[in-house]
Scaffold this motif. Structure first.
Motif, PDB file in Angstrom:
ATOM      1  N   GLN A   1     -79.840  -6.067   1.097  1.00 53.02           N
ATOM      2  CA  GLN A   1     -79.170  -7.100   0.316  1.00 53.02           C
ATOM      3  C   GLN A   1     -80.165  -8.221   0.043  1.00 53.02           C
ATOM      4  OE1 GLN A   1     -75.687  -9.265   1.948  1.00 53.02           O
ATOM      5  NE2 GLN A   1     -74.713  -8.891  -0.028  1.00 53.02           N
TER       6      GLN A   1
ATOM      7  N   GLY B   1     -70.811  -6.591  -7.157  1.00 57.19           N
ATOM      8  CA  GLY B   1     -70.036  -7.633  -6.507  1.00 57.19           C
ATOM      9  C   GLY B   1     -69.540  -8.698  -7.467  1.00 57.19           C
TER      10      GLY B   1
ATOM     11  N   TYR C   1     -64.284  -4.613  -0.329  1.00 55.57           N
ATOM     12  CA  TYR C   1     -64.857  -5.322   0.801  1.00 55.57           C
ATOM     13  C   TYR C   1     -64.998  -6.798   0.459  1.00 55.57           C
ATOM     14  CZ  TYR C   1     -66.335  -0.780   2.673  1.00 55.57           C
ATOM     15  OH  TYR C   1     -66.358   0.496   3.168  1.00 55.57           O
ATOM     16  N   GLN C   2     -64.921  -7.614   1.493  1.00 56.24           N
ATOM     17  CA  GLN C   2     -65.127  -9.055   1.351  1.00 56.24           C
ATOM     18  C   GLN C   2     -66.305  -9.469   2.238  1.00 56.24           C
ATOM     19  OE1 GLN C   2     -62.581 -11.730   3.674  1.00 56.24           O
ATOM     20  NE2 GLN C   2     -62.080 -12.847   1.812  1.00 56.24           N
ATOM     21  N   GLN C   3     -67.250 -10.193   1.664  1.00 59.27           N
ATOM     22  CA  GLN C   3     -68.383 -10.658   2.443  1.00 59.27           C
ATOM     23  C   GLN C   3     -68.485 -12.181   2.356  1.00 59.27           C
ATOM     24  OE1 GLN C   3     -72.322  -9.436   1.150  1.00 59.27           O
ATOM     25  NE2 GLN C   3     -73.166  -9.665   3.196  1.00 59.27           N
TER      26      GLN C   3
ATOM     27  N   ASP D   1     -71.308  -9.977   7.412  1.00 57.57           N
ATOM     28  CA  ASP D   1     -71.401  -8.603   6.919  1.00 57.57           C
ATOM     29  C   ASP D   1     -70.151  -8.298   6.095  1.00 57.57           C
ATOM     30  OD1 ASP D   1     -69.620  -6.818   9.262  1.00 57.57           O
ATOM     31  OD2 ASP D   1     -70.326  -8.846   9.734  1.00 57.57           O
ATOM     32  N   PRO D   2     -70.231  -7.345   5.201  1.00 52.64           N
ATOM     33  CA  PRO D   2     -69.051  -6.982   4.405  1.00 52.64           C
ATOM     34  C   PRO D   2     -67.943  -6.442   5.299  1.00 52.64           C
ATOM     35  CG  PRO D   2     -71.065  -6.113   3.422  1.00 52.64           C
ATOM     36  CD  PRO D   2     -71.430  -6.603   4.785  1.00 52.64           C
TER      37      PRO D   2
ATOM     38  N   TYR E   1     -67.118 -10.258  -3.258  1.00 59.59           N
ATOM     39  CA  TYR E   1     -66.177  -9.157  -3.149  1.00 59.59           C
ATOM     40  C   TYR E   1     -66.831  -7.926  -3.774  1.00 59.59           C
ATOM     41  CZ  TYR E   1     -62.727 -12.497  -1.645  1.00 59.59           C
ATOM     42  OH  TYR E   1     -62.060 -13.455  -0.921  1.00 59.59           O
TER      43      TYR E   1
END
Lengths: 109, 116
Positions: B39, A103, A35-37, A42-43, A89
């Motif tokens: 988060q 991440g 996933y990319q945030q 959001d991711p 990531y």
């Protein structure tokens, strides 16, 4: 209990350089997701692998590629880096529910 | 298509107040999973809960509780007696069990500020 391990935690690259991110899933988990945030986002799902084969693909740029190796670890390769690739990531591994790594924070300058 | 909506972009409450984060989802599948993640400013995604579509029982874990209602496609999260350490972005998420494609789709997140 073992978690999902990602390396490196932080990475600084210049534009047009290449980066490789690594992910070591939880033992016996056969599926890996990337996933990319982006900042304040959001991711977003990039790509996934099941038993070393690509199982699904999201909005992953053609400049990015990934693979899962025989030991189930996965690498995300990013070439011709752009400023917009700066993001967190995440890698996740799953047996019926995703556990995320801590991440990799990529900064492109 | 699957979709998760978190209508509250940002919430601020004073410490010790209760706060509820809303989550509404869309899916065509009958088998799916719902998640909440926290988060904090450090950036990691902290798993809070996973609930499958066949289990509508509400769950309580300490100061956290979750209300799953299939009739309204909602999976709301309540923090009781909030604390400053609860300040974070909270993501609701959904995955559909379809072959091996059970990737997680996230909502846009709710940024929660707990004021001392």
């Amino acid at each position: 209990a073992a978690g999902v391990i990602q390396s490196p935690r932080h990475l600084i690259k210049e534009k047009r350089e290449t980066a490789t991110l690594k992910c070591y899933p939880i033992p016996r988990h056969d599926t890996v997701y990337w996933y990319q945030q982006g900042p304040g986002q959001d991711p977003q799902f990039l790509i996934s692998f099941y038993e070393k084969m690509q199982s699904d693909k999201g909005s992953i740029p053609d400049r990015f590629s990934a693979q899962q190796f025989s030991d189930y670890h996965s690498e995300l390769n990013m070439s011709s880096l752009e400023l917009g690739d700066s993001a967190l990531y995440f890698c996740a591994s799953s047996v019926g529910g995703a556990t995320f790594g801590s991440g990799t924070r990529l900064t492109v300058v | 298509a699957q979709k998760v909506t978190q209508a509250q972009t940002e919430i601020s409450v004073v410490e010790k107040e209760d706060v509820t984060l809303d989550c509404v989802y869309e899916t065509r599948d009958t088998t799916y999973y719902l998640f909440w993640y926290k988060q904090p400013p450090s950036g990691e995604l902290v798993f809070l809960i996973r609930r499958n579509s066949f289990d509508e029982q509400n769950e309580i874990s300490g100061r956290y509780s979750w209300n799953f209602q299939k009739s309204t496609s909602s999976f709301n999260f309540t923090i009781t007696a909030s604390q400053v350490v609860d300040s974070a972005v909270y993501f609701c998420a959904l995955s559909e069990e379809r072959n091996r494609d059970d990737k997680i789709i996230f909502g846009k997140g709710t940024r929660l500020h707990i004021l001392p």
